[in-house]
Design an enzyme around this catalytic site. Structure first.
Site, PDB file in Angstrom:
ATOM      1  N   ASP A 198      49.162  30.031  30.973  1.00 54.74           N
ATOM      2  CA  ASP A 198      47.992  30.800  31.364  1.00 54.74           C
ATOM      3  C   ASP A 198      48.336  32.282  31.148  1.00 54.74           C
ATOM      4  O   ASP A 198      49.266  32.805  31.770  1.00 54.74           O
ATOM      5  CB  ASP A 198      47.661  30.515  32.831  1.00 54.74           C
ATOM      6  CG  ASP A 198      46.367  31.182  33.277  1.00 54.74           C
ATOM      7  OD1 ASP A 198      46.056  32.275  32.766  1.00 54.74           O
ATOM      8  OD2 ASP A 198      45.681  30.620  34.147  1.00 54.74           O
ATOM      9  N   TYR A 250      37.999  39.124  30.565  1.00 54.05           N
ATOM     10  CA  TYR A 250      37.353  40.184  31.356  1.00 54.05           C
ATOM     11  C   TYR A 250      38.358  41.031  32.133  1.00 54.05           C
ATOM     12  O   TYR A 250      37.976  41.960  32.813  1.00 54.05           O
ATOM     13  CB  TYR A 250      36.302  39.591  32.315  1.00 54.05           C
ATOM     14  CG  TYR A 250      36.799  38.430  33.150  1.00 54.05           C
ATOM     15  CD1 TYR A 250      37.561  38.640  34.279  1.00 54.05           C
ATOM     16  CD2 TYR A 250      36.515  37.117  32.777  1.00 54.05           C
ATOM     17  CE1 TYR A 250      38.028  37.582  35.031  1.00 54.05           C
ATOM     18  CE2 TYR A 250      36.977  36.036  33.521  1.00 54.05           C
ATOM     19  CZ  TYR A 250      37.741  36.276  34.639  1.00 54.05           C
ATOM     20  OH  TYR A 250      38.210  35.224  35.384  1.00 54.05           O
ATOM     21  N   LYS A 251      39.656  40.684  32.058  1.00 59.64           N
ATOM     22  CA  LYS A 251      40.671  41.478  32.756  1.00 59.64           C
ATOM     23  C   LYS A 251      41.131  42.602  31.822  1.00 59.64           C
ATOM     24  O   LYS A 251      40.416  43.569  31.650  1.00 59.64           O
ATOM     25  CB  LYS A 251      41.797  40.561  33.225  1.00 59.64           C
ATOM     26  CG  LYS A 251      41.311  39.647  34.354  1.00 59.64           C
ATOM     27  CD  LYS A 251      42.301  38.582  34.784  1.00 59.64           C
ATOM     28  CE  LYS A 251      41.692  37.783  35.949  1.00 59.64           C
ATOM     29  NZ  LYS A 251      42.345  36.489  36.154  1.00 59.64           N
ATOM     30  N   ARG A 281      46.977  44.873  45.753  1.00 60.24           N
ATOM     31  CA  ARG A 281      47.369  44.837  44.342  1.00 60.24           C
ATOM     32  C   ARG A 281      46.939  46.132  43.663  1.00 60.24           C
ATOM     33  O   ARG A 281      45.756  46.468  43.638  1.00 60.24           O
ATOM     34  CB  ARG A 281      46.699  43.663  43.625  1.00 60.24           C
ATOM     35  CG  ARG A 281      47.510  42.408  43.615  1.00 60.24           C
ATOM     36  CD  ARG A 281      47.055  41.388  42.601  1.00 60.24           C
ATOM     37  NE  ARG A 281      45.619  41.368  42.338  1.00 60.24           N
ATOM     38  CZ  ARG A 281      45.037  40.512  41.517  1.00 60.24           C
ATOM     39  NH1 ARG A 281      45.747  39.616  40.871  1.00 60.24           N
ATOM     40  NH2 ARG A 281      43.733  40.537  41.327  1.00 60.24           N
ATOM     41  N   PHE A 296      47.949  30.415  40.111  1.00 56.66           N
ATOM     42  CA  PHE A 296      46.577  30.793  40.450  1.00 56.66           C
ATOM     43  C   PHE A 296      45.804  29.549  40.943  1.00 56.66           C
ATOM     44  O   PHE A 296      45.987  28.465  40.398  1.00 56.66           O
ATOM     45  CB  PHE A 296      45.916  31.391  39.207  1.00 56.66           C
ATOM     46  CG  PHE A 296      44.595  32.057  39.463  1.00 56.66           C
ATOM     47  CD1 PHE A 296      44.539  33.345  39.974  1.00 56.66           C
ATOM     48  CD2 PHE A 296      43.410  31.390  39.195  1.00 56.66           C
ATOM     49  CE1 PHE A 296      43.317  33.953  40.215  1.00 56.66           C
ATOM     50  CE2 PHE A 296      42.186  31.998  39.443  1.00 56.66           C
ATOM     51  CZ  PHE A 296      42.141  33.287  39.947  1.00 56.66           C
TER      52      PHE A 296
HETATM   53  C1  LIG Z   1      41.632  35.355  36.509  1.00 57.00           C
HETATM   54  C2  LIG Z   1      42.402  34.116  36.351  1.00 57.00           C
HETATM   55  C3  LIG Z   1      41.747  32.905  36.080  1.00 57.00           C
HETATM   56  C4  LIG Z   1      40.247  32.896  36.061  1.00 57.00           C
HETATM   57  O1  LIG Z   1      39.642  31.724  35.686  1.00 57.00           O
HETATM   58  P1  LIG Z   1      38.058  31.751  35.451  1.00 57.00           P
HETATM   59  O2  LIG Z   1      37.740  30.412  34.973  1.00 57.00           O
HETATM   60  O3  LIG Z   1      37.771  32.855  34.471  1.00 57.00           O
HETATM   61  O4  LIG Z   1      37.397  32.086  36.747  1.00 57.00           O
HETATM   62  C5  LIG Z   1      42.521  31.775  35.850  1.00 57.00           C
HETATM   63  N1  LIG Z   1      43.885  31.843  35.900  1.00 57.00           N
HETATM   64  C6  LIG Z   1      44.522  33.009  36.185  1.00 57.00           C
HETATM   65  C7  LIG Z   1      46.020  33.046  36.205  1.00 57.00           C
HETATM   66  C8  LIG Z   1      43.803  34.162  36.431  1.00 57.00           C
HETATM   67  O5  LIG Z   1      44.437  35.298  36.715  1.00 57.00           O
END
Ligand SMILES: *Cc1c(COP(=O)(O)O)cnc(C)c1O
Length: 391
Positions: A192, A217-218, A366, A115
């Protein structure tokens, strides 16, 4: 399709509309109970208890909720998870903590398709600390393997950073094997879990993971900007420190003393005042996952992704769509990416029709399938809409 968890869908706001929601892996739907929870909080807990709320509940909420997330979703024993900040900020804190815990080592290993925020933060930490990033090339329709990590690590590696479920392909990495490979090289590992927490069973303690982060939040339905969580294995808690030395992680925050001394335990990974309102919805969803059981959630998740792939093969392949996610359920998280050169335009047209997936360049639609709030019927209607647009 037989769906033993079907009834849980009614607990979410919006379940009674025709909208097809394929983005619960980016922003989960709110629970109905959360609407009342937030109102009651404003009126009673915040409005009624006022500053007393800190002593009564809020000061410890990052730890008590952290323990719940750990127990229900992460396979983590108590005292190792705390809720704080955002994933991005926690990635920074953990990468700095890990690099400091491996003095003399000069490399961070990370894959090229991780990511963006993980890659950017790693790049910044490497520059700040004078380290080198060792990039691992991966297949974008698959992801990181233990073999690829074994080729990249050495006695120079301080830290391996990896996503448990790849945000693009949904590749489900072999967390125990990759953790072992990193440890055999004397490196630490940071996972992560943004796309796994609340959807895929995670066994951090069992896998011997050092560090982990994830958002809420996911699949944990905490709402836009709800705070993230951080896991630090108990064996590291006495020795590891993080770089944002705020008062809330100090030994006695209310002594307001002259210097910073990290407090004992996971609380030292907190920096400033926690986002109390942002934790309320998360607590509701974690309670629901606890009620259903993460293994049952995963079983439905697998059923939904299998169904989406079967429909894509039946209805979309003839229009040039390919599946850019693993076909084996053991190697796949909770979403499916469908590839077509015109997918950006298809996704824009789908949004107009109240079919809401997201788009990931290049050409990836997706299909995010949040197990408790998504029905098989939604998958049927969503894939049919893609077919109509392509035809
Ligand atoms: C959604 C996501 C993030 C989001 O990071 P934020 O700091 O909440 O914006 C980070 N890593 C992965 C793999 C994600 O899917």
């Amino acid at each position: 399709m037989e769906d033993p968890l079907e009834a849980y869908r009614d607990r979410f706001v919006g379940a009674d509309t025709d909208l097809v929601y394929f983005d619960g892996n980016s922003l989960g739907r709110p629970l109905k109970v959360t609407a009342d929870r937030l109102r009651d909080f404003v009126v009673e807990e915040w409005g009624g208890r006022l500053i007393r709320g800190w002593d009564e509940r809020w000061f410890d909420l990052p730890l008590t909720l952290g323990d719940e997330i750990g127990r229900v979703c992460l396979g983590a024993g108590p005292g190792q998870v705390v809720v704080a900040d955002s994933t991005t900020v926690l990635l920074y804190k953990l990468m700095r903590a890990a690099v400091a815990a491996r003095p003399g080592r000069t490399e961070i290993v990370i894959d090229r398709d991780n990511f963006p925020t993980d890659r950017y933060v790693a790049d910044g930490v490497a520059r700040e600390c004078g380290l080198t990033l060792r990039w691992v090339e991966v297949d974008r329709s698959a992801g990181l393997t233990a073999e690829l990590v074994a080729d990249a690590v050495s006695e120079r590696t301080a830290l391996v950073v990896a996503s448990h479920v790849a945000y693009r392909s949904a590749w489900l990495a072999d967390m125990p094997a990759i953790t072992r490979v990193a440890h055999d090289a004397g490196a630490l590992v940071l996972w992560d879990e943004c796309h796994s927490a609340g959807s895929v069973p995670v066994r951090l303690d069992e896998a011997g993971v050092d560090l982990a982060v994830g958002c809420t939040y996911k699949y944990l339905n905490g709402g836009p900007g709800s705070p993230a969580w951080v896991y630090v294995a108990e064996r590291h808690l006495d020795s590891m420190t993080q770089p944002i030395q705020g008062w809330m992680g100090n030994v006695d925050p209310f002594l307001m003393g002259p210097t910073y001394t990290p407090t004992a335990g996971i609380r030292r990974f907190i920096s400033g005042t926690p986002a109390v309102v942002g934790m309320l919805a998360v607590a509701d969803m974690v309670a629901l996952v606890d009620e259903v059981g993460i293994d049952a959630v995963r079983a439905k998740s697998v059923g939904l992704t299998e169904h989406a792939i079967a429909l894509a093969d039946e209805q979309l392949a003839e229009h040039g769509v390919t599946v850019a996610s693993p076909r084996s359920a053991e190697q796949r998280g909770g979403h499916v990416t469908l590839h077509h050169p015109d997918m950006a335009r298809v996704v824009a047209a789908l949004w107009e029709r109240d079919v809401i997936p997201d788009y990931r360049d290049p050409g990836g639609l997706r299909v995010g399938l949040s197990p408790l709030s998504t029905s098989y019927d939604e998958v049927d209607r969503g894939i049919a809409a893609v077919r109509e647009l392509l035809a």
